[in-house]
Design an enzyme around this catalytic site. Structure first.
Site, PDB file in Angstrom:
ATOM      1  N   ASP A 181       0.889  -1.096   0.285  1.00 26.40           N
ATOM      2  CA  ASP A 181      -0.095   0.037  -0.019  1.00 26.40           C
ATOM      3  C   ASP A 181       0.859   1.123  -0.203  1.00 26.40           C
ATOM      4  O   ASP A 181       2.058   1.401   0.643  1.00 26.40           O
ATOM      5  CB  ASP A 181      -0.862  -0.068   1.207  1.00 26.40           C
ATOM      6  N   HIS A 189     -10.154  -5.326  -3.419  1.00 30.06           N
ATOM      7  CA  HIS A 189      -8.810  -5.908  -2.875  1.00 30.06           C
ATOM      8  C   HIS A 189      -9.056  -6.070  -1.438  1.00 30.06           C
ATOM      9  O   HIS A 189      -9.860  -5.442  -0.519  1.00 30.06           O
ATOM     10  CB  HIS A 189      -7.930  -4.425  -3.046  1.00 30.06           C
TER      11      HIS A 189
END
Ligand code: 5GP
Length: 117
Positions: free
Chosen positions: A33, A104
């Site tokens: 991320d 996700h």
């Protein structure tokens, strides 16, 4: 809602935007991320055009679903967090504040994450 082929994660799958990849094969991609909320914060996405968890579970072929969830086991081993623990989260829709409209999972680990529920 219609899947947007130009969402950020679709562009990462197509290689149009770079990502720090942890694992990739023909069906799944895991990458760090960009704004980590824990020492380990990895996003795991199928290479299937699904907006959300529900879209993926309803519309992906059974084989893809099984492969996706089994591959997460491999990613857990790659990240070496099986013993220390981890949290898997998915945001679906407005009340969950889902930002990127490509399904996700967030895998968070590397620190005691406290309780959210
Ligand atoms: P959501 O709120 O949709 O569940 O989470 C989207 C996540 O994607 C956020 O944690 C955000 O930091 C991450 N993100 C957004 N844009 C990018 C990007 O371009 N690259 C990467 N690696 N992560 C991104």
């Amino acid at each position: 809602m219609i899947y947007d082929n130009n969402n950020i994660f679709a562009k990462i799958i197509k290689g149009e935007i770079p990502a720090n990849k942890i694992y990739e094969d023909e069906h799944i991609l895991a990458f760090k991320d960009i704004n980590p909320l824990a020492p380990i914060h990895v996003l795991i996405i199928p290479k299937f055009s699904a907006i959300s968890y529900s879209d993926f579970v309803k519309n992906a072929p059974d084989e893809l679903l099984i492969n996706f969830f089994r591959k997460i086991e491999h990613i857990i081993d790659l990240l070496k967090v099986r013993d220390s623990g981890y949290r898997l989260i998915t945001n679906d829709g407005d009340d969950a504040n889902q930002e990127v409209k490509h399904f996700h999972l967030h895998l968070l680990a590397g620190v005691n994450l406290g309780k959210i529920i």
